[in-house]
Motif scaffolding. Sequence first.
Motif, PDB file in Angstrom:
ATOM      1  N   HIS A 117      -1.087  32.800  82.928  1.00  0.00           N
ATOM      2  CA  HIS A 117      -1.434  34.069  83.550  1.00  0.00           C
ATOM      3  C   HIS A 117      -0.206  34.968  83.697  1.00  0.00           C
ATOM      4  O   HIS A 117       0.932  34.524  83.580  1.00  0.00           O
ATOM      5  CB  HIS A 117      -2.081  33.839  84.921  1.00  0.00           C
ATOM      6  CG  HIS A 117      -1.170  33.226  85.929  1.00  0.00           C
ATOM      7  ND1 HIS A 117      -1.048  31.863  86.081  1.00  0.00           N
ATOM      8  CD2 HIS A 117      -0.344  33.778  86.837  1.00  0.00           C
ATOM      9  CE1 HIS A 117      -0.182  31.610  87.042  1.00  0.00           C
ATOM     10  NE2 HIS A 117       0.266  32.758  87.527  1.00  0.00           N
ATOM     11  N   LEU A 118      -0.487  36.237  83.979  1.00  0.00           N
ATOM     12  CA  LEU A 118       0.523  37.239  84.286  1.00  0.00           C
ATOM     13  C   LEU A 118       0.318  37.622  85.747  1.00  0.00           C
ATOM     14  O   LEU A 118      -0.818  37.887  86.162  1.00  0.00           O
ATOM     15  CB  LEU A 118       0.337  38.454  83.374  1.00  0.00           C
ATOM     16  CG  LEU A 118       1.375  39.566  83.494  1.00  0.00           C
ATOM     17  CD1 LEU A 118       2.740  39.080  83.000  1.00  0.00           C
ATOM     18  CD2 LEU A 118       0.927  40.779  82.683  1.00  0.00           C
ATOM     19  N   GLU A 119       1.404  37.648  86.511  1.00  0.00           N
ATOM     20  CA  GLU A 119       1.280  37.935  87.940  1.00  0.00           C
ATOM     21  C   GLU A 119       2.322  38.952  88.380  1.00  0.00           C
ATOM     22  O   GLU A 119       3.336  39.163  87.705  1.00  0.00           O
ATOM     23  CB  GLU A 119       1.421  36.656  88.759  1.00  0.00           C
ATOM     24  CG  GLU A 119       2.795  36.021  88.677  1.00  0.00           C
ATOM     25  CD  GLU A 119       2.892  34.684  89.399  1.00  0.00           C
ATOM     26  OE1 GLU A 119       3.799  34.550  90.260  1.00  0.00           O
ATOM     27  OE2 GLU A 119       2.083  33.777  89.108  1.00  0.00           O
ATOM     28  N   SER A 120       2.077  39.552  89.531  1.00  0.00           N
ATOM     29  CA  SER A 120       3.046  40.438  90.169  1.00  0.00           C
ATOM     30  C   SER A 120       4.145  39.575  90.763  1.00  0.00           C
ATOM     31  O   SER A 120       3.866  38.631  91.518  1.00  0.00           O
ATOM     32  CB  SER A 120       2.362  41.258  91.263  1.00  0.00           C
ATOM     33  OG  SER A 120       3.339  41.919  92.047  1.00  0.00           O
ATOM     34  N   ALA A 121       5.407  39.905  90.465  1.00  0.00           N
ATOM     35  CA  ALA A 121       6.514  39.123  91.003  1.00  0.00           C
ATOM     36  C   ALA A 121       6.627  39.298  92.516  1.00  0.00           C
ATOM     37  O   ALA A 121       6.998  38.364  93.228  1.00  0.00           O
ATOM     38  CB  ALA A 121       7.824  39.525  90.334  1.00  0.00           C
TER      39      ALA A 121
END
Length: 147
Positions: A117-121
Amino acid sequence: MTKPHPIELFFSSQHPISRHLGVRVLAVEDRTLSVAVEAGDCFLADAETGEMHSGLASLVLDTVFGGAVMGTLDRLQPIATIGLTTQHLRRPARGESLICRARMQGVHDDVAHVTGHLESAATGEVLSTATGSFMIGTRSKPLGVRL
């Protein structure tokens, strides 16, 4: 001296995407590659809202997934994306620091399977999820040679 991860080699090369996408390996643990991502304004879809194009998430997921595959190979060899299925929950925002996590699930008959997945840091909010499959050891000539 530690050997650089294959994704670092890819992004340190003269590949055109390196001018628009900053990538830094954060960790490789338990077959999971975690990468920090900073995207350039060329991915901006809406200047008013600051939303980035959803293709940014797909591109990052595909690239980091490929890096996860290459990082598990005994010897560096060509790979090719066979399939990538993405689900976007929301688009990244302009200037938002991102983290992509890619987990190698396994290899069968020279096909690697990856999820992630891609997430907000900043918040850990998941922006996009994906599954991908990659052929290992591709041997076909580049498209330009075949035309």
